[in-house]
Design a protein around this motif. Structure first.
Motif, PDB file in Angstrom:
ATOM      1  N   ARG A 128      -7.783   8.938   9.196  1.00 20.82           N
ATOM      2  CA  ARG A 128      -8.137  10.157   8.466  1.00 20.82           C
ATOM      3  C   ARG A 128      -9.369  10.830   9.074  1.00 20.82           C
ATOM      4  O   ARG A 128      -9.410  12.046   9.220  1.00 20.82           O
ATOM      5  CB  ARG A 128      -8.446   9.822   7.006  1.00 20.82           C
ATOM      6  N   LYS A 129     -10.337  10.003   9.438  1.00 18.44           N
ATOM      7  CA  LYS A 129     -11.593  10.540   9.962  1.00 18.44           C
ATOM      8  C   LYS A 129     -11.414  11.186  11.329  1.00 18.44           C
ATOM      9  O   LYS A 129     -11.902  12.286  11.582  1.00 18.44           O
ATOM     10  CB  LYS A 129     -12.643   9.433  10.034  1.00 18.44           C
ATOM     11  N   ILE A 130     -10.715  10.494  12.231  1.00 19.22           N
ATOM     12  CA  ILE A 130     -10.590  11.043  13.588  1.00 19.22           C
ATOM     13  C   ILE A 130      -9.649  12.251  13.632  1.00 19.22           C
ATOM     14  O   ILE A 130      -9.801  13.138  14.473  1.00 19.22           O
ATOM     15  CB  ILE A 130     -10.117   9.967  14.600  1.00 19.22           C
ATOM     16  N   ASN A 165       0.840  -1.196   0.000  1.00 14.08           N
ATOM     17  CA  ASN A 165       0.000   0.000   0.000  1.00 14.08           C
ATOM     18  C   ASN A 165       0.876   1.247   0.000  1.00 14.08           C
ATOM     19  O   ASN A 165       2.106   1.175   0.059  1.00 14.08           O
ATOM     20  CB  ASN A 165      -0.975  -0.009   1.184  1.00 14.08           C
ATOM     21  N   ARG A 166       0.263   2.416  -0.046  1.00 20.13           N
ATOM     22  CA  ARG A 166       1.028   3.659  -0.156  1.00 20.13           C
ATOM     23  C   ARG A 166       1.824   3.961   1.113  1.00 20.13           C
ATOM     24  O   ARG A 166       2.865   4.617   1.053  1.00 20.13           O
ATOM     25  CB  ARG A 166       0.090   4.820  -0.500  1.00 20.13           C
ATOM     26  N   SER A 200      -5.869  14.793   5.265  1.00 24.32           N
ATOM     27  CA  SER A 200      -5.886  14.175   3.941  1.00 24.32           C
ATOM     28  C   SER A 200      -5.248  12.793   3.975  1.00 24.32           C
ATOM     29  O   SER A 200      -4.504  12.460   4.917  1.00 24.32           O
ATOM     30  CB  SER A 200      -5.115  15.048   2.950  1.00 24.32           C
ATOM     31  N   SER A 201      -5.513  12.020   2.940  1.00 28.91           N
ATOM     32  CA  SER A 201      -4.905  10.688   2.837  1.00 28.91           C
ATOM     33  C   SER A 201      -3.385  10.781   2.816  1.00 28.91           C
ATOM     34  O   SER A 201      -2.696  10.000   3.478  1.00 28.91           O
ATOM     35  CB  SER A 201      -5.387   9.982   1.568  1.00 28.91           C
ATOM     36  N   TYR A 202      -2.861  11.733   2.045  1.00 24.87           N
ATOM     37  CA  TYR A 202      -1.408  11.873   1.917  1.00 24.87           C
ATOM     38  C   TYR A 202      -0.761  12.151   3.272  1.00 24.87           C
ATOM     39  O   TYR A 202       0.252  11.539   3.625  1.00 24.87           O
ATOM     40  CB  TYR A 202      -1.067  12.988   0.934  1.00 24.87           C
ATOM     41  N   LYS A 203      -1.341  13.074   4.035  1.00 27.09           N
ATOM     42  CA  LYS A 203      -0.766  13.411   5.342  1.00 27.09           C
ATOM     43  C   LYS A 203      -0.884  12.233   6.302  1.00 27.09           C
ATOM     44  O   LYS A 203       0.046  11.938   7.059  1.00 27.09           O
ATOM     45  CB  LYS A 203      -1.473  14.630   5.925  1.00 27.09           C
ATOM     46  N   ILE A 221       2.290  10.277   8.127  1.00 27.67           N
ATOM     47  CA  ILE A 221       2.396  10.144   9.580  1.00 27.67           C
ATOM     48  C   ILE A 221       2.571   8.673   9.967  1.00 27.67           C
ATOM     49  O   ILE A 221       3.443   8.322  10.776  1.00 27.67           O
ATOM     50  CB  ILE A 221       1.155  10.740  10.273  1.00 27.67           C
ATOM     51  N   LEU A 222       1.752   7.813   9.391  1.00 29.82           N
ATOM     52  CA  LEU A 222       1.851   6.382   9.690  1.00 29.82           C
ATOM     53  C   LEU A 222       3.219   5.837   9.285  1.00 29.82           C
ATOM     54  O   LEU A 222       3.835   5.062  10.023  1.00 29.82           O
ATOM     55  CB  LEU A 222       0.743   5.613   8.972  1.00 29.82           C
TER      56      LEU A 222
END
Length: 210
Positions: A171-173, A128-129, A177-180, A184-185
């Motif tokens: 992302r929700k909590i 995954n990304r 954005s997905s990229y950020k 972080i992960l």
């Protein structure tokens, strides 16, 4: 059959070992080459069935198929060594792949799209990304700076109360954005704060108990 090879086969397929009855498609063997290069390396035994029974290779065409996979269907090219073993009058090919120094290693699939694989137990899974970011950051060998902002703190608070989290939940909590979220992960995985769990169903992230 020498003792080393016999011991390998008796242990069955695992994180660092894959059996191939034959190689009929260079793209398929390319997935395993990519997975081992992106992970910690491994061996492919061609001419061995999934249950460990010796089938032997049919012709030297198998060697050509591996070379085509490594240089035509993979980018960057994947380095490997190949040895021939004889067992009961049958020939087995041992293809050894080391952990690559230029990750991610990609494979050109049937649709012409470049995809990266990684080894998980005895499976080759699509990266995954988040994992792609981990590899790229590690290969650059530059320092990664992690600042605990609201997003990181929200993640830590959630994982103190819950066993795991998905990218979409993070992302929700955190409302980012997905990229950020992916960045972080990836940073927290590199710092060994998080561990990524993978399966065919998807990816989850947990706190590193260590």
């Amino acid at each position: 059959m020498d003792h080393f090879l016999k011991k390998l086969i008796s242990g069955g397929e695992n994180q660092n070992l894959d059996f191939k009855y034959c190689v009929s498609d260079s793209r398929k063997i390319a997935r395993t080459l990519s997975a081992f290069s992106n992970s910690n390396g491994g061996r492919i035994l061609i001419g061995v069935r999934d249950n460990g029974n010796i089938a032997g290779i049919k012709s030297d065409e198998e060697i050509y198929m591996v070379d085509t996979a490594a240089h035509l269907y993979c980018r960057p090219d994947i380095a490997y060594t190949i040895k021939q073993h004889t067992a009961g009058g049958k020939t087995i090919l041992e293809v050894e792949v080391l952990k690559g120094a230029k990750r991610p290693y990609q494979v050109k699939n049937e649709n012409g799209r470049w995809v990266s694989y990684f080894r998980h137990l005895d499976q080759n899974l699509v990266a995954n990304r988040v994992l792609l970011q981990v590899w790229r950051k590690e290969e650059k060998r530059k320092g990664v700076l992690v600042k605990f902002s609201k997003a990181e703190n929200a993640l830590m608070d959630y994982l103190k109360k819950n066993e795991s989290i998905t990218l979409s939940k993070f992302r929700k909590i955190a409302r980012i954005s997905s990229y950020k979220a992916e960045a972080i992960l990836a940073n927290l995985i590199i710092f060994r704060v998080l561990i990524m769990n993978a399966s065919e169903k998807g990816f989850t992230y947990v706190l590193n108990p260590a």
